[in-house]
Write a protein that holds these residues in place. Structure first.
Motif, PDB file in Angstrom:
ATOM      1  N   THR A   1      22.615  26.670 -12.319  1.00 57.16           N
ATOM      2  CA  THR A   1      23.067  27.316 -13.550  1.00 57.16           C
ATOM      3  C   THR A   1      21.902  27.940 -14.306  1.00 57.16           C
ATOM      4  OG1 THR A   1      24.849  25.722 -13.744  1.00 57.16           O
ATOM      5  CG2 THR A   1      24.298  26.940 -15.739  1.00 57.16           C
ATOM      6  N   MET A   2      20.795  27.184 -14.374  1.00 56.23           N
ATOM      7  CA  MET A   2      19.668  27.648 -15.197  1.00 56.23           C
ATOM      8  C   MET A   2      18.567  28.312 -14.384  1.00 56.23           C
ATOM      9  SD  MET A   2      19.598  24.682 -18.042  1.00 56.23           S
ATOM     10  CE  MET A   2      20.658  23.532 -17.212  1.00 56.23           C
ATOM     11  N   GLN A   3      18.765  28.427 -13.069  1.00 61.84           N
ATOM     12  CA  GLN A   3      17.767  29.082 -12.209  1.00 61.84           C
ATOM     13  C   GLN A   3      16.387  28.476 -12.436  1.00 61.84           C
ATOM     14  OE1 GLN A   3      18.056  33.366 -12.625  1.00 61.84           O
ATOM     15  NE2 GLN A   3      20.303  33.315 -12.695  1.00 61.84           N
TER      16      GLN A   3
ATOM     17  N   VAL B   1      24.481  39.178  -9.800  1.00 60.18           N
ATOM     18  CA  VAL B   1      24.999  40.542  -9.972  1.00 60.18           C
ATOM     19  C   VAL B   1      25.542  41.003  -8.633  1.00 60.18           C
ATOM     20  CG1 VAL B   1      23.622  41.420 -11.873  1.00 60.18           C
ATOM     21  CG2 VAL B   1      22.661  41.435  -9.596  1.00 60.18           C
ATOM     22  N   THR B   2      26.615  41.739  -8.666  1.00 63.04           N
ATOM     23  CA  THR B   2      27.213  42.198  -7.421  1.00 63.04           C
ATOM     24  C   THR B   2      27.181  43.715  -7.304  1.00 63.04           C
ATOM     25  OG1 THR B   2      29.321  42.047  -8.549  1.00 63.04           O
ATOM     26  CG2 THR B   2      28.750  40.226  -7.088  1.00 63.04           C
TER      27      THR B   2
ATOM     28  N   LYS C   1      17.126  44.740 -13.828  1.00 62.04           N
ATOM     29  CA  LYS C   1      16.166  43.845 -14.488  1.00 62.04           C
ATOM     30  C   LYS C   1      16.436  42.410 -14.067  1.00 62.04           C
ATOM     31  CE  LYS C   1      15.267  46.569 -18.650  1.00 62.04           C
ATOM     32  NZ  LYS C   1      15.523  46.672 -20.102  1.00 62.04           N
ATOM     33  N   ARG C   2      15.699  41.960 -13.069  1.00 60.13           N
ATOM     34  CA  ARG C   2      15.875  40.602 -12.579  1.00 60.13           C
ATOM     35  C   ARG C   2      15.610  39.574 -13.671  1.00 60.13           C
ATOM     36  NH1 ARG C   2      16.872  36.204 -12.279  1.00 60.13           N
ATOM     37  NH2 ARG C   2      16.161  34.607 -10.835  1.00 60.13           N
TER      38      ARG C   2
ATOM     39  N   PRO D   1      21.086  37.498 -14.854  1.00 58.28           N
ATOM     40  CA  PRO D   1      21.867  37.606 -13.616  1.00 58.28           C
ATOM     41  C   PRO D   1      20.951  37.903 -12.432  1.00 58.28           C
ATOM     42  CG  PRO D   1      22.894  38.853 -15.384  1.00 58.28           C
ATOM     43  CD  PRO D   1      21.539  38.433 -15.883  1.00 58.28           C
ATOM     44  N   MET D   2      21.134  37.153 -11.354  1.00 59.05           N
ATOM     45  CA  MET D   2      20.216  37.206 -10.212  1.00 59.05           C
ATOM     46  C   MET D   2      20.865  37.975  -9.076  1.00 59.05           C
ATOM     47  SD  MET D   2      18.647  33.827  -8.417  1.00 59.05           S
ATOM     48  CE  MET D   2      17.473  33.874  -7.081  1.00 59.05           C
TER      49      MET D   2
END
Lengths: 557, 279
Positions: A338-340, A373-374, A384-385, A395-396
């Motif tokens: 969730t928090m990367q 992100v899709t 923007k990673r 969003p990754m």
């Protein structure tokens, strides 16, 4: 060990709950070992104060285990007269000594073994039906080795007959009603299963005592669910492979002990900076250096919390019991995804390598779900990673997503991931990496808080069971105390802790660390009442309920 | 191999990002970057299905200079990060890149085991026989008598240089080649072959550092195409390596080992796993 496993299985079959720990020396295989079993009609999460029945098949190298098998005058020592005198280190406790010629009785049966005589005697003494023991023997032996089964049944019955003349011992309590649905699981198995439940599909790891069982489980379980298990060349490779797998979109885990965690720390900093989720289970053992690999300690708290260089906010959680290794590891995967962010799970040898017969765990809904992100951004707009969002979570893009290519980086970077050494990029990315952890809603799982009273026992991890039992006993003596055991060690929860401590005048901090690492952590991170007492020592001897209980009585005066 | 069925046609430029490299003027790594992007274009790899992974050092800056997915990880660990990505995502094309210090010193153990493990990925090492980012210290491939460094003892380290190709071969790499950055087209062709070859492919590129090893300007005068074709016989490849002077360029060895691929195909449910623990 075999006899103790059979006893555990029989108790399980009869409907009881149990804890089963083992203590062995440094031998690679075989050699002397002690099996420590606690049985109860109610769920158990702590070892008891003393040993009610100590059964010695022989007395070789008993000094290795003497300190782990506390005895008193209410204990019963069962000894085989052909194996020599009861050693002074045991006999001086004043325990009642009963002779059981296990070796000779076994000899009367073709293929009979002394440990099965012992099993029969103990079962009879505690009131576990011999029929159930024989049924369990049948389940494990009947098909494969009919002759061994017959011999074992005969030996068990002989042991049970011999027990009749041994005088009364404490018997198992009566079960209330039908046996509940239960599981038999070790802490390491529970952690591994929790990982899979949380969505882990990638594990790279290097074997290390006492964490190896997690890896053994995952090596067989992950392929069954379409995942990947890799035995890496060292812990540096393990954690970096996990980071690579996670970058590729697979929830990833590795498991290790203190020496391995030391090697993984640099990569955990990279996971923090590059915002790549990964979970590391550290099954703590005696340290520093090689320390005591086969025995427990709570002395990796400092490295887990503060070992990373730079300002590196990350997650640290700790399970409270063998069974809780499942929920906490599952939660860790959920939090990390969730928090990367990286999450360290601090288990220990006494949880990981012990078995419990426990209630079926709740089906908690914690599954790792990453914000991804899709779709590619609009033409001419760069993805923007590391977008500086309000939540701090960006969003990754998972590799394979068209139009969102970026470079993950351990270098400080801009929102797009371009390396930057500028102050404003550093401060905004630092703020974001901290904010995403501190702003998360952790719910009630952040700590176990039980009871009331103006004394609080503050502990963590494997000390929680003993503290709970001590508080129950103190309550019976008229001293009210509450239990505060954080499952979430980092980030800290100042407001929730203040609420938990409301009305508390005295604190007793309990931990298995010679330096009192948890005490220092609490004092450094939280506002505590002025009067603080400590029970602290290094491993491997567990902190038992009576130590906490007697301290609570003196604090309650 | 993935990504070759794409309808679009890419050029090398499509794989180059706008980020300006930190490299010194005259650095061989500019050419290697061009060779890698040209190889990608020649294979028509889709940028989003391709990844460049690196560690730390001058050459390890390379992912940010491409338009593929990238990971600029930590010193020495690029092969581990790359292997993790490829094992979790077999559909991605993974190219790991870095320098001699990153790959053979701090990352030496991973190099050995990457060769042994034989994950289907390509490892390009830009070897300049010096630590450039930290301003000129001897690396594992530095000549034993090189002492133009504040850290090297007078007369040099005296240590035998690491022979990356011999070690790759001995450890089981499935494809072994040597290139020179001064021949970007030749290097691109070898990298493309390496990417196409199943298993772990190792491409050592001699990439001069004229800032700290000015004498490496001479390399362009001594390198030559290998006089013989690549072999599938490891013993023959080993013999060639032990007898050449280090300046024969080209593909040395192509092996037939099956790539390592542990991804499970199982479809068990959690309930199946949990049943094992129920009494």
């Amino acid at each position: 060990m075999t006899a103790a496993n059979m006893l555990l299985d029989a108790a399980a079959e009869a409907g009881y709950y149990a804890l089963f720990g083992r203590s062995s020396g440094p031998q690679i295989r075989g050699g002397e070992a002690a099996a420590i079993v606690r049985l109860s009609p109610e769920p158990v999460t702590s070892v008891d104060d003393t040993t009610e029945i100590l059964l010695a098949i022989d007395w070789q190298n008993v000094q290795r285990f003497a300190a782990e098998l506390p005895l008193d005058k209410n204990s019963v020592i069962i000894t085989d007269p052909t194996q020599g005198e009861v050693p002074e280190v045991m006999a001086k406790s004043g325990a009642r000594i009963v002779e059981l010629p296990m070796k000779d009785l076994a000899k009367e049966i073709p293929g009979g073994r002394p440990n099965m005589v012992a099993l029969g005697a103990v079962a009879a003494l505690i009131g576990l039906p011999v029929d159930v023991v024989c049924e369990v023997l049948g389940q494990s032996l009947k098909k494969k080795r009919a002759d061994a089964y017959e011999a074992s049944v005969a030996a068990v019955k002989k042991g049970a007959e011999a027990a009749a003349g041994m005088g009364a011992t404490k018997r198992l309590g009566k079960l209330a009603g039908e046996p509940a649905k239960r599981w038999s699981i070790t802490g390491n198995e529970a952690a591994a299963l929790g990982a899979v439940r949380g969505g882990v599909r990638f594990c790279a790891a290097y074997p290390i005592t006492p964490a190896t069982e997690i890896l053994e489980y995952l090596s067989s379980a992950l392929p069954k669910v379409g995942g990947v298990f890799v035995q890496a060349e060292d812990e540096l490779a393990s954690i970096n492979m996990c980071v690579g797998g996670s970058f590729g979109g697979a929830a990833s885990i590795t498991a290790t002990a203190g020496p391995g965690l030391s090697l993984m720390i640099e990569a955990l900093g990279m996971a923090t900076a590059s915002e790549t989720p990964v979970v590391v289970v550290d099954v703590q053992r005696g340290g520093p250096s090689t320390g005591i690999p086969t025995k427990s300690e709570q002395s990796d708290l400092n490295i887990a919390l503060y070992g990373l260089h730079g300002d590196a906010p990350h997650l640290v959680v700790a399970p409270h019991s063998i069974g809780d290794c499942l929920m906490t590891t599952q939660w860790a995967v959920h939090l990390a995804e969730t928090m990367q962010a990286p999450c360290i799970v601090l288990s220990d040898q006494s949880l990981g390598q012990s078995r419990t017969i426990m209630p079926v765990p709740a089906d908690v809904a914690f599954v790792g779900k990453r914000l991804t992100v899709t779709e590619a951004p609009a033409e001419g707009v760069q993805y923007k990673r590391y977008a500086n969002t309000a939540s701090g979570i960006s969003p990754m893009a998972i590799p394979g997503t068209p139009g969102c290519q970026y470079t993950a980086d351990g270098l400080e970077h801009t929102e797009t991931g371009t390396p930057s050494s500028q102050a404003n990029d550093h401060s905004s990315q630092q703020d974001k990496r901290l904010r995403k952890l501190t702003d998360h809603e952790y719910g009630d799982h952040w700590a176990t808080i039980e009871g009331e009273g103006d004394i609080a026992v503050m502990c963590w991890g494997s000390c929680t069971g003993a503290a709970r039992e001590a508080i129950t006993r103190a309550a019976a003596d008229g001293v009210k105390a509450r239990l505060i055991s954080p499952r979430l060690l980092y980030p800290t929860r100042p407001e929730a802790m203040a609420k938990a401590l409301a009305g508390v005048r005295k604190v007793l901090v309990v931990e298995l660390s010679h330096l009192g690492q948890f005490h220092r952590y609490l004092k450094g991170e939280y506002d505590l009442p002025a009067e603080i007492q400590q029970i602290k020592r290094g491993g491997p001897l567990p902190i038992r309920p009576n130590e906490i209980h007697s301290r609570l009585l003196s604090m309650g005066k | 191999m993935s990504g070759t069925n794409c309808a679009l046609t890419y050029t090398a430029k499509d794989y180059k990002s706008d980020t300006k490299p930190v490299w010194c003027p005259g650095c061989g790594d500019y050419s290697v970057l061009s060779s890698i992007t040209k190889a990608f274009a020649d294979l028509n790899l889709e940028p989003h299905k391709t990844s460049v992974v690196s560690g730390i050092g001058c050459s390890s800056r390379i992912p940010a200079y491409t338009t593929t997915y990238g990971f600029h990880s930590i010193h020495g660990r690029a092969l581990a990060v790359g292997a993790g990505l490829k094992l979790a995502r077999p559909d991605m094309t993974v190219l790991v890149a870095g320098g001699d210090g990153d790959g053979f010193s701090i990352g030496g153990n991973h190099f050995l085991h990457a060769c042994r493990r034989n994950v289907d990925m390509t490892y390009v090492v830009m070897d300049n026989r010096v630590y450039g980012m930290t301003k000129g210290q001897p690396s594992p491939t530095t000549e034993p008598d090189w002492d133009a460094s504040a850290m090297a003892p007078p007369g040099g380290t005296g240590m035998t240089p690491f022979n990356p190709l011999a070690i790759a071969l001995a450890a089981g790499a499935n494809f072994v080649a040597r290139c020179f950055s001064g021949d970007p087209n030749g290097t691109a062709a070898v990298i493309a072959e390496a990417i196409k070859h199943p298993g772990f492919s190792f491409v050592a590129v001699m990439s001069p550092c004229i800032t700290f090893r000015e004498e490496q300007r001479e390399w362009k005068n001594v390198v030559r195409p290998s006089p013989v074709e690549s072999t599938t016989d490891a013993a023959q490849a080993a013999k060639r390596l032990m007898t050449d002077d280090g300046f024969n360029m080209g593909i040395l060895y192509r092996g037939h080992r099956t790539p390592y691929s542990p991804k499970g195909a199982g479809q068990a449910s959690l309930a199946d796993l949990e049943a094992e623990f129920a009494l």
